[in-house]
Enzyme design. Structure first.
Site, PDB file in Angstrom:
ATOM      1  N   GLY A   1     -23.237 -36.100  34.503  1.00 36.84           N
ATOM      2  CA  GLY A   1     -24.628 -36.597  34.573  1.00 36.84           C
ATOM      3  C   GLY A   1     -24.653 -38.107  34.732  1.00 36.84           C
ATOM      4  O   GLY A   1     -25.480 -38.664  35.477  1.00 36.84           O
TER       5      GLY A   1
ATOM      6  N   HIS B   1     -26.799 -31.843  39.919  1.00 33.44           N
ATOM      7  CA  HIS B   1     -27.604 -32.740  39.081  1.00 33.44           C
ATOM      8  C   HIS B   1     -28.896 -33.144  39.787  1.00 33.44           C
ATOM      9  O   HIS B   1     -28.884 -33.428  40.990  1.00 33.44           O
ATOM     10  CB  HIS B   1     -26.810 -34.010  38.740  1.00 33.44           C
ATOM     11  CG  HIS B   1     -25.668 -33.733  37.827  1.00 33.44           C
ATOM     12  ND1 HIS B   1     -25.782 -33.803  36.455  1.00 33.44           N
ATOM     13  CD2 HIS B   1     -24.392 -33.343  38.076  1.00 33.44           C
ATOM     14  CE1 HIS B   1     -24.622 -33.480  35.902  1.00 33.44           C
ATOM     15  NE2 HIS B   1     -23.760 -33.194  36.865  1.00 33.44           N
TER      16      HIS B   1
ATOM     17  N   GLU C   1     -28.645 -30.399  29.811  1.00 37.36           N
ATOM     18  CA  GLU C   1     -27.588 -29.739  30.583  1.00 37.36           C
ATOM     19  C   GLU C   1     -27.888 -28.262  30.848  1.00 37.36           C
ATOM     20  O   GLU C   1     -28.314 -27.533  29.941  1.00 37.36           O
ATOM     21  CB  GLU C   1     -26.252 -29.822  29.824  1.00 37.36           C
ATOM     22  CG  GLU C   1     -25.628 -31.193  29.863  1.00 37.36           C
ATOM     23  CD  GLU C   1     -24.165 -31.152  29.445  1.00 37.36           C
ATOM     24  OE1 GLU C   1     -23.505 -30.105  29.599  1.00 37.36           O
ATOM     25  OE2 GLU C   1     -23.685 -32.184  28.955  1.00 37.36           O
TER      26      GLU C   1
ATOM     27  N   CYS D   1     -16.889 -30.809  34.415  1.00 38.75           N
ATOM     28  CA  CYS D   1     -17.346 -31.429  33.166  1.00 38.75           C
ATOM     29  C   CYS D   1     -16.607 -32.753  33.017  1.00 38.75           C
ATOM     30  O   CYS D   1     -15.379 -32.770  32.868  1.00 38.75           O
ATOM     31  CB  CYS D   1     -17.057 -30.505  31.980  1.00 38.75           C
ATOM     32  SG  CYS D   1     -17.472 -31.274  30.400  1.00 38.75           S
TER      33      CYS D   1
ATOM     34  N   CYS E   1     -23.408 -36.716  28.891  1.00 34.38           N
ATOM     35  CA  CYS E   1     -22.927 -35.834  29.964  1.00 34.38           C
ATOM     36  C   CYS E   1     -22.196 -36.709  30.980  1.00 34.38           C
ATOM     37  O   CYS E   1     -22.808 -37.590  31.598  1.00 34.38           O
ATOM     38  CB  CYS E   1     -24.106 -35.113  30.619  1.00 34.38           C
ATOM     39  SG  CYS E   1     -23.622 -34.089  32.025  1.00 34.38           S
TER      40      CYS E   1
HETATM   41  N1  LIG Z   1     -23.577 -28.219  31.732  1.00 35.03           N
HETATM   42  C1  LIG Z   1     -22.806 -28.606  32.880  1.00 35.03           C
HETATM   43  C2  LIG Z   1     -21.330 -28.600  32.638  1.00 35.03           C
HETATM   44  C3  LIG Z   1     -20.873 -29.595  31.593  1.00 35.03           C
HETATM   45  C4  LIG Z   1     -21.104 -31.061  31.958  1.00 35.03           C
HETATM   46  C5  LIG Z   1     -20.536 -31.993  30.934  1.00 35.03           C
HETATM   47  N2  LIG Z   1     -21.024 -31.989  29.647  1.00 35.03           N
HETATM   48  C6  LIG Z   1     -20.084 -33.333  31.447  1.00 35.03           C
HETATM   49  O1  LIG Z   1     -19.691 -34.180  30.623  1.00 35.03           O
HETATM   50  O2  LIG Z   1     -20.034 -33.548  32.670  1.00 35.03           O
HETATM   51  C7  LIG Z   1     -23.128 -27.668  34.051  1.00 35.03           C
HETATM   52  O3  LIG Z   1     -23.601 -26.542  33.824  1.00 35.03           O
HETATM   53  O4  LIG Z   1     -22.893 -28.059  35.197  1.00 35.03           O
END
Ligand SMILES: N[C@@H](CCC[C@H](N)C(=O)O)C(=O)O
Length: 276
Positions: A222, A161, A210, A75, A219
Protein backbone atom coordinates in the site's frame (compact mmCIF):
# COMPACT_ATOMS: atom_id res chain seq x y z
CA UNK A 1 0.28 -32.37 12.80
CA UNK A 2 2.65 -30.15 14.79
CA UNK A 3 3.70 -26.95 13.06
CA UNK A 4 6.65 -24.76 14.07
CA UNK A 5 6.20 -21.06 13.31
CA UNK A 6 7.51 -17.59 14.05
CA UNK A 7 5.31 -14.63 14.94
CA UNK A 8 6.72 -11.54 13.22
CA UNK A 9 5.67 -8.03 12.26
CA UNK A 10 6.64 -5.14 10.02
CA UNK A 11 5.39 -1.85 11.48
CA UNK A 12 2.68 -3.73 13.39
CA UNK A 13 1.38 -5.53 10.27
CA UNK A 14 1.67 -8.99 11.83
CA UNK A 15 2.40 -12.42 10.46
CA UNK A 16 2.59 -16.10 11.26
CA UNK A 17 5.63 -17.29 9.27
CA UNK A 18 5.97 -20.98 8.50
CA UNK A 19 8.98 -22.88 7.18
CA UNK A 20 7.54 -25.05 4.42
CA UNK A 21 11.04 -26.08 3.31
CA UNK A 22 11.75 -28.38 6.28
CA UNK A 23 8.11 -29.08 7.23
CA UNK A 24 5.33 -30.54 5.09
CA UNK A 25 2.61 -27.87 5.22
CA UNK A 26 -0.86 -27.99 3.73
CA UNK A 27 -3.47 -25.67 5.22
CA UNK A 28 -7.12 -25.38 4.24
CA UNK A 29 -8.69 -21.88 4.21
CA UNK A 30 -10.73 -22.67 7.36
CA UNK A 31 -7.52 -23.68 9.22
CA UNK A 32 -5.90 -20.37 8.20
CA UNK A 33 -8.97 -18.45 9.42
CA UNK A 34 -8.78 -20.27 12.78
CA UNK A 35 -5.01 -19.71 13.14
CA UNK A 36 -5.56 -16.05 12.28
CA UNK A 37 -8.30 -15.59 14.87
CA UNK A 38 -6.93 -13.38 17.66
CA UNK A 39 -9.13 -15.03 20.32
CA UNK A 40 -9.19 -18.68 19.21
CA UNK A 41 -5.88 -19.00 17.37
CA UNK A 42 -2.53 -17.22 17.10
CA UNK A 43 -3.79 -14.05 15.40
CA UNK A 44 -2.24 -12.33 12.39
CA UNK A 45 -3.03 -10.13 9.41
CA UNK A 46 -1.31 -12.53 7.00
CA UNK A 47 0.16 -16.03 7.08
CA UNK A 48 3.47 -16.30 5.18
CA UNK A 49 4.65 -19.64 3.85
CA UNK A 50 8.28 -20.19 2.83
CA UNK A 51 8.61 -22.93 0.21
CA UNK A 52 11.41 -24.23 -2.03
CA UNK A 53 11.76 -22.35 -5.33
CA UNK A 54 10.16 -23.90 -8.41
CA UNK A 55 12.64 -22.45 -10.94
CA UNK A 56 16.44 -22.77 -10.99
CA UNK A 57 18.25 -19.54 -10.06
CA UNK A 58 15.65 -18.59 -7.46
CA UNK A 59 16.10 -19.13 -3.71
CA UNK A 60 12.57 -19.59 -2.38
CA UNK A 61 8.88 -19.38 -3.15
CA UNK A 62 6.87 -16.94 -1.03
CA UNK A 63 3.14 -17.59 -0.52
CA UNK A 64 0.82 -15.18 1.27
CA UNK A 65 -2.61 -15.78 2.80
CA UNK A 66 -4.85 -13.07 4.22
CA UNK A 67 -6.49 -13.85 7.56
CA UNK A 68 -9.77 -14.48 5.69
CA UNK A 69 -8.06 -17.60 4.28
CA UNK A 70 -7.57 -16.30 0.73
CA UNK A 71 -4.21 -16.63 -1.04
CA UNK A 72 -2.92 -13.35 -2.53
CA UNK A 73 -0.12 -12.22 -4.79
CA UNK A 74 2.09 -9.96 -2.70
CA UNK A 75 2.86 -8.54 0.76
CA UNK A 76 5.52 -5.87 1.25
CA UNK A 77 5.90 -5.84 5.05
CA UNK A 78 5.90 -9.62 4.85
CA UNK A 79 8.73 -9.59 2.29
CA UNK A 80 11.01 -7.83 4.80
CA UNK A 81 10.07 -10.37 7.50
CA UNK A 82 10.63 -13.17 4.96
CA UNK A 83 14.22 -11.94 4.42
CA UNK A 84 14.91 -11.93 8.16
CA UNK A 85 13.17 -15.28 8.73
CA UNK A 86 15.18 -17.27 6.15
CA UNK A 87 18.43 -15.84 7.58
CA UNK A 88 17.48 -16.39 11.24
CA UNK A 89 16.28 -19.95 10.53
CA UNK A 90 19.50 -20.82 8.69
CA UNK A 91 17.64 -21.50 5.43
CA UNK A 92 20.17 -19.34 3.55
CA UNK A 93 23.42 -17.52 4.20
CA UNK A 94 22.75 -14.99 1.43
CA UNK A 95 21.71 -11.49 2.36
CA UNK A 96 20.04 -10.74 -1.01
CA UNK A 97 17.64 -13.44 -2.14
CA UNK A 98 15.54 -14.03 -5.26
CA UNK A 99 12.02 -14.98 -4.29
CA UNK A 100 9.19 -16.27 -6.46
CA UNK A 101 5.73 -14.86 -5.75
CA UNK A 102 2.40 -15.46 -7.45
CA UNK A 103 3.18 -12.43 -9.66
CA UNK A 104 6.87 -12.54 -10.49
CA UNK A 105 10.16 -12.43 -8.64
CA UNK A 106 11.07 -9.96 -5.89
CA UNK A 107 14.50 -9.42 -4.33
CA UNK A 108 14.55 -8.86 -0.57
CA UNK A 109 17.87 -8.04 1.10
CA UNK A 110 18.42 -8.38 4.83
CA UNK A 111 20.62 -5.47 5.94
CA UNK A 112 21.05 -6.64 9.55
CA UNK A 113 19.87 -5.04 12.81
CA UNK A 114 16.25 -5.77 11.95
CA UNK A 115 16.28 -3.75 8.73
CA UNK A 116 15.48 -5.02 5.22
CA UNK A 117 15.34 -3.52 1.75
CA UNK A 118 13.18 -5.04 -0.97
CA UNK A 119 13.16 -4.57 -4.73
CA UNK A 120 9.38 -4.89 -5.10
CA UNK A 121 9.43 -4.98 -8.91
CA UNK A 122 7.97 -2.60 -11.48
CA UNK A 123 4.50 -1.22 -10.66
CA UNK A 124 1.78 -1.55 -13.28
CA UNK A 125 -1.00 0.90 -13.96
CA UNK A 126 -3.16 -0.56 -16.72
CA UNK A 127 -6.71 -1.24 -15.47
CA UNK A 128 -6.45 -4.87 -16.66
CA UNK A 129 -3.37 -5.37 -14.43
CA UNK A 130 -5.39 -5.08 -11.18
CA UNK A 131 -8.04 -5.82 -12.62
CA UNK A 132 -10.13 -2.59 -12.62
CA UNK A 133 -13.06 -2.05 -14.96
CA UNK A 134 -12.46 1.18 -16.91
CA UNK A 135 -12.78 2.24 -20.55
CA UNK A 136 -9.25 3.64 -20.79
CA UNK A 137 -6.11 4.15 -18.68
CA UNK A 138 -5.96 7.46 -16.74
CA UNK A 139 -4.01 8.99 -13.85
CA UNK A 140 -7.14 9.13 -11.71
CA UNK A 141 -10.64 7.72 -11.94
CA UNK A 142 -13.99 8.71 -10.41
CA UNK A 143 -15.24 5.75 -8.37
CA UNK A 144 -18.98 5.90 -7.58
CA UNK A 145 -19.70 5.17 -3.90
CA UNK A 146 -22.94 5.30 -1.89
CA UNK A 147 -21.90 8.69 -0.43
CA UNK A 148 -20.85 10.17 -3.81
CA UNK A 149 -17.88 9.78 -6.17
CA UNK A 150 -14.34 9.50 -4.85
CA UNK A 151 -11.22 10.07 -6.95
CA UNK A 152 -8.68 7.24 -6.97
CA UNK A 153 -5.33 6.41 -8.50
CA UNK A 154 -4.71 2.71 -9.18
CA UNK A 155 -1.56 0.60 -9.10
CA UNK A 156 -0.66 -3.07 -9.10
CA UNK A 157 2.32 -4.06 -6.95
CA UNK A 158 1.49 -7.63 -7.90
CA UNK A 159 -1.61 -7.09 -5.77
CA UNK A 160 -4.24 -4.40 -6.50
CA UNK A 161 -4.43 -0.97 -4.85
CA UNK A 162 -6.79 2.03 -5.08
CA UNK A 163 -5.37 5.18 -3.49
CA UNK A 164 -7.29 8.35 -2.65
CA UNK A 165 -6.03 11.66 -1.32
CA UNK A 166 -7.41 12.86 2.00
CA UNK A 167 -6.79 16.05 3.98
CA UNK A 168 -6.19 14.24 7.26
CA UNK A 169 -5.76 10.47 7.70
CA UNK A 170 -6.86 10.73 11.34
CA UNK A 171 -10.37 11.78 10.32
CA UNK A 172 -10.56 9.86 7.01
CA UNK A 173 -13.58 7.49 6.91
CA UNK A 174 -11.41 4.37 6.57
CA UNK A 175 -13.77 2.01 8.44
CA UNK A 176 -16.85 3.23 6.53
CA UNK A 177 -15.54 3.70 2.99
CA UNK A 178 -12.73 1.09 3.07
CA UNK A 179 -15.01 -1.99 2.91
CA UNK A 180 -17.12 -0.41 0.15
CA UNK A 181 -14.03 0.20 -2.01
CA UNK A 182 -12.55 -3.22 -1.14
CA UNK A 183 -15.60 -4.99 -2.59
CA UNK A 184 -16.52 -2.44 -5.30
CA UNK A 185 -17.89 -4.10 -8.48
CA UNK A 186 -15.27 -2.20 -10.53
CA UNK A 187 -12.60 -4.38 -8.86
CA UNK A 188 -13.59 -7.97 -9.74
CA UNK A 189 -10.81 -9.42 -7.55
CA UNK A 190 -11.40 -6.84 -4.80
CA UNK A 191 -8.79 -4.23 -3.87
CA UNK A 192 -6.71 -2.73 -1.05
CA UNK A 193 -8.00 0.78 -0.29
CA UNK A 194 -5.39 3.42 0.60
CA UNK A 195 -6.01 6.83 2.18
CA UNK A 196 -3.03 9.16 1.64
CA UNK A 197 -2.35 12.52 3.25
CA UNK A 198 0.49 14.48 1.61
CA UNK A 199 2.64 16.14 4.28
CA UNK A 200 5.23 17.48 1.81
CA UNK A 201 6.94 16.21 -1.38
CA UNK A 202 9.03 13.75 0.64
CA UNK A 203 6.56 12.62 3.29
CA UNK A 204 3.08 11.13 3.42
CA UNK A 205 0.77 9.74 6.10
CA UNK A 206 -1.09 6.59 5.06
CA UNK A 207 -3.82 4.28 6.23
CA UNK A 208 -4.85 1.17 4.29
CA UNK A 209 -8.02 -0.90 4.51
CA UNK A 210 -6.58 -4.19 3.29
CA UNK A 211 -8.41 -6.68 1.13
CA UNK A 212 -9.12 -9.77 3.21
CA UNK A 213 -7.72 -8.37 6.46
CA UNK A 214 -9.37 -4.99 7.23
CA UNK A 215 -7.39 -1.95 8.34
CA UNK A 216 -3.86 -2.91 9.40
CA UNK A 217 -1.27 -0.83 11.25
CA UNK A 218 0.75 -0.62 8.01
CA UNK A 219 0.71 -2.03 4.48
CA UNK A 220 4.00 -2.27 2.57
CA UNK A 221 2.55 -2.71 -0.92
CA UNK A 222 0.00 0.00 0.00
CA UNK A 223 2.91 2.34 0.78
CA UNK A 224 4.55 1.52 -2.59
CA UNK A 225 1.26 2.05 -4.44
CA UNK A 226 0.49 5.35 -2.69
CA UNK A 227 3.95 6.74 -3.42
CA UNK A 228 3.97 5.74 -7.11
CA UNK A 229 0.46 7.18 -7.58
CA UNK A 230 1.59 10.41 -5.86
CA UNK A 231 4.74 10.64 -8.02
CA UNK A 232 2.76 10.05 -11.23
CA UNK A 233 0.35 12.82 -10.21
CA UNK A 234 3.30 15.20 -9.73
CA UNK A 235 2.74 15.48 -5.97
CA UNK A 236 5.80 13.63 -4.60
CA UNK A 237 9.55 13.35 -5.16
CA UNK A 238 11.41 10.10 -5.88
CA UNK A 239 12.18 9.29 -2.22
CA UNK A 240 9.31 9.39 0.26
CA UNK A 241 9.00 8.56 3.96
CA UNK A 242 5.66 6.92 4.64
CA UNK A 243 4.23 7.37 8.13
CA UNK A 244 1.83 4.53 8.91
CA UNK A 245 0.06 4.02 12.23
CA UNK A 246 2.64 1.33 13.07
CA UNK A 247 5.74 3.33 12.09
CA UNK A 248 7.74 4.57 9.11
CA UNK A 249 9.16 3.06 5.91
CA UNK A 250 11.01 4.64 3.01
CA UNK A 251 9.86 4.13 -0.58
CA UNK A 252 11.97 5.04 -3.62
CA UNK A 253 10.85 5.06 -7.25
CA UNK A 254 12.73 6.53 -10.23
CA UNK A 255 9.65 6.53 -12.49
CA UNK A 256 7.89 4.49 -15.21
CA UNK A 257 9.59 1.16 -15.92
CA UNK A 258 11.71 1.27 -12.72
CA UNK A 259 11.27 -1.02 -9.73
CA UNK A 260 10.01 0.27 -6.39
CA UNK A 261 12.50 -0.03 -3.53
CA UNK A 262 11.13 -0.34 0.00
CA UNK A 263 13.30 -0.10 3.16
CA UNK A 264 12.02 -0.73 6.66
CA UNK A 265 12.04 -2.90 9.78
CA UNK A 266 11.31 -6.60 10.34
CA UNK A 267 10.75 -7.89 13.86
CA UNK A 268 10.47 -11.38 15.36
CA UNK A 269 8.09 -11.44 18.34
CA UNK A 270 8.31 -15.10 19.36
CA UNK A 271 8.64 -18.64 18.06
CA UNK A 272 6.16 -21.38 18.77
CA UNK A 273 4.70 -24.73 17.90
CA UNK A 274 1.02 -25.50 17.39
CA UNK A 275 -0.87 -28.79 17.07
CA UNK A 276 -3.33 -28.80 14.17
N1 LIG B 1 -4.14 -7.64 1.94
C1 LIG B 1 -3.23 -7.67 0.82
C2 LIG B 1 -2.05 -8.56 1.05
C3 LIG B 1 -1.15 -8.12 2.18
C4 LIG B 1 -0.47 -6.77 1.98
C5 LIG B 1 0.48 -6.44 3.08
N2 LIG B 1 0.01 -6.28 4.37
C6 LIG B 1 1.65 -5.57 2.71
O1 LIG B 1 2.42 -5.19 3.61
O2 LIG B 1 1.87 -5.31 1.51
C7 LIG B 1 -3.98 -8.14 -0.43
O3 LIG B 1 -5.03 -8.79 -0.32
O4 LIG B 1 -3.51 -7.85 -1.54
Amino acid sequence: MKLKFSKMHGLGNDFMVIDGVRQAVSLAPEQIRLLGNRQLGIGFDQLLLVEPAREPGHDFRYRIFNNDGGEVEQCGNGARCFAKFVRDQGLTGKSRIEVETARGVISPEYLGDGLARVDMGVPRFKPADLPFLADAEALTYALPLSGGDCEIGIASMGNPHAVQLVDDVDTAPVAEVGPEIESHPSFPQRVNAGFMQIVNRGEIRLRVYERGAGETLACGTGACAAVVCGIRQGLLDARVTVHARGGDIVIEWAGEGSPVIMTGPAVTVFQGEIEL
